[in-house]
Design an enzyme around this catalytic site. Structure first.
Site, PDB file in Angstrom:
ATOM      1  N   HIS A   1     -77.828 -47.809-108.870  1.00 13.88           N
ATOM      2  CA  HIS A   1     -76.532 -47.151-108.643  1.00 13.88           C
ATOM      3  C   HIS A   1     -75.652 -47.950-107.695  1.00 13.88           C
ATOM      4  CE1 HIS A   1     -78.567 -44.845-105.153  1.00 13.88           C
ATOM      5  NE2 HIS A   1     -77.597 -45.513-104.578  1.00 13.88           N
TER       6      HIS A   1
ATOM      7  N   ASP B   1     -68.502 -42.268-101.183  1.00 12.11           N
ATOM      8  CA  ASP B   1     -69.155 -41.050-101.665  1.00 12.11           C
ATOM      9  C   ASP B   1     -69.494 -40.094-100.521  1.00 12.11           C
ATOM     10  OD1 ASP B   1     -71.097 -42.700-100.593  1.00 12.11           O
ATOM     11  OD2 ASP B   1     -71.970 -43.221-102.524  1.00 12.11           O
TER      12      ASP B   1
ATOM     13  N   GLU C   1     -75.160 -42.933-110.770  1.00 10.56           N
ATOM     14  CA  GLU C   1     -76.542 -43.075-111.215  1.00 10.56           C
ATOM     15  C   GLU C   1     -76.578 -43.612-112.648  1.00 10.56           C
ATOM     16  OE1 GLU C   1     -78.575 -43.012-108.996  1.00 10.56           O
ATOM     17  OE2 GLU C   1     -78.818 -41.152-107.882  1.00 10.56           O
TER      18      GLU C   1
ATOM     19  N   ASP D   1     -82.443 -47.803-108.088  1.00 10.94           N
ATOM     20  CA  ASP D   1     -82.276 -47.438-109.500  1.00 10.94           C
ATOM     21  C   ASP D   1     -81.005 -48.042-110.098  1.00 10.94           C
ATOM     22  OD1 ASP D   1     -80.221 -45.888-108.488  1.00 10.94           O
ATOM     23  OD2 ASP D   1     -80.970 -43.976-109.252  1.00 10.94           O
TER      24      ASP D   1
HETATM   25  O1  LIG Z   1     -78.224 -49.244 -98.648  1.00  8.77           O
HETATM   26  P1  LIG Z   1     -79.299 -48.282 -99.066  1.00  8.77           P
HETATM   27  O2  LIG Z   1     -79.610 -47.296 -97.996  1.00  8.77           O
HETATM   28  O3  LIG Z   1     -80.496 -48.986 -99.614  1.00  8.77           O
HETATM   29  O4  LIG Z   1     -78.689 -47.446-100.260  1.00  8.77           O
HETATM   30  C1  LIG Z   1     -78.194 -48.091-101.401  1.00  8.77           C
HETATM   31  C2  LIG Z   1     -76.769 -47.745-101.662  1.00  8.77           C
HETATM   32  O5  LIG Z   1     -76.649 -46.395-102.079  1.00  8.77           O
HETATM   33  C3  LIG Z   1     -75.524 -45.838-101.460  1.00  8.77           C
HETATM   34  O6  LIG Z   1     -75.919 -45.177-100.310  1.00  8.77           O
HETATM   35  C4  LIG Z   1     -74.833 -44.794-102.232  1.00  8.77           C
HETATM   36  O7  LIG Z   1     -73.811 -44.378-101.453  1.00  8.77           O
HETATM   37  C5  LIG Z   1     -74.726 -47.069-101.090  1.00  8.77           C
HETATM   38  O8  LIG Z   1     -73.601 -46.917-100.371  1.00  8.77           O
HETATM   39  C6  LIG Z   1     -75.851 -47.808-100.473  1.00  8.77           C
HETATM   40  O9  LIG Z   1     -75.602 -49.031 -99.953  1.00  8.77           O
END
Ligand SMILES: O=P(O)(O)OC[C@H]1O[C@](O)(CO)[C@@H](O)[C@@H]1O
Length: 259
Positions: A137, A66, A142, A135
């Site tokens: 995702h 993304d 989402e 959440d």
């Molecule tokens: O790893 P984090 O920073 O907790 O974010 C959760 C997830 O959400 C995203 O950033 C969305 O791209 C994932 O790639 C990521 O691992």
């Protein structure tokens, strides 16, 4: 059902997944990696750094999940910059072979289609690294995202913008929109490896692994995949009903099987 591996800490998770990636590259030098950003995959990239010397990575290809829409690609928190800084440069990958969705507003109308076409042309993703949002995702799909969705623009939830504010000066600087591979895109990868650490991810992990299949729980899409591995620490595993069974299964796994 996804295979769940409960590890002691992030370093153990990083080592386990890095070994799987190296074995993949050794068997297929032009392997296509699905790259995630955020904090979660960092231990994997860190573990790869210490293990990659001597492995020919010159033909490895990669697709990021993304990107934010409207962010300057040179911004330190654009996912283009993050992938360059955390993955491409330290691992010595060929930048020409590493793709990130184009979040430029001028071309956003067809950026999703273009990205899908590039993934198809590459023959699909061999191993997709995934984190999960609080959440639920995966990618930036989402809650409410269709299981059949393809790469497209999404609006980030307030929760995600608050979670990601730590990477920016303030929440107001966190972009409102993103372009993300869809759940349908992710499900086409040949192996999904979802990582999660800490108590804050425990509910999202339980929903993804053991919850009902529902668009409101985007992570639950992994239950449809024939080869999904979930690597979690004890805190992120704390709401899994079948945690003892997962431990027992992994302990008794045949030694010749990877994750
Ligand atoms: O790893 P984090 O920073 O907790 O974010 C959760 C997830 O959400 C995203 O950033 C969305 O791209 C994932 O790639 C990521 O691992």
């Amino acid at each position: 059902m996804a295979e769940v591996v409960i590890v002691e800490n992030k370093d153990a998770a990083g080592a386990l997944v890095a070994e799987e990636i190296i074995a993949l590259i050794e068997s297929r030098p032009d392997a296509v990696l699905g790259l995630a950003t955020g904090s979660t995959p960092l231990p994997v990239y860190q573990a790869l750094r210490t293990r990659i010397s001597g492995v020919d990575v010159s033909r490895v290809r990669g697709f990021a999940l993304d990107e934010y829409v409207g962010i300057d690609p040179a911004h330190p928190q654009s996912y283009r910059s993050v992938i360059t800084r955390e993955v491409v440069e330290p691992l010595g990958l060929d930048p020409q072979r590493i793709h990130v969705p184009n979040g430029a507003e001028a071309t956003i109308q067809h950026a999703g289609e273009d990205y899908e076409a590039a993934i198809t042309e590459a023959g699909g993703v061999d191993l997709q690294i995934l984190g999960i949002g609080t959440d639920g995702h995966i990618g930036f799909n989402e809650p409410g995202s269709s299981f059949a969705s393809i790469t497209r623009v999404k609006t980030l939830t307030e929760q995600t913008r608050e979670d990601n504010a730590r990477f920016f000066d303030s929440i107001d600087d966190v972009p409102m929109h993103c372009i993300t591979q869809g759940l349908g895109t992710i499900l086409r990868a040949r192996h999904l490896v979802l990582l999660a650490f800490g108590e804050g991810k425990a509910q999202a992990v339980a929903d993804a692994v053991e919850g009902p299949l529902s668009a409101i729980l985007p992570g639950s899409a992994i239950q449809l995949h024939p080869h999904a591995t979930v690597v979690v620490d004890e805190a992120a595993a704390s709401k899994l009903k079948l945690a003892d069974y997962y431990r027992y299964t992994f302990t008794n796994k045949p030694s010749w099987q990877g994750i």
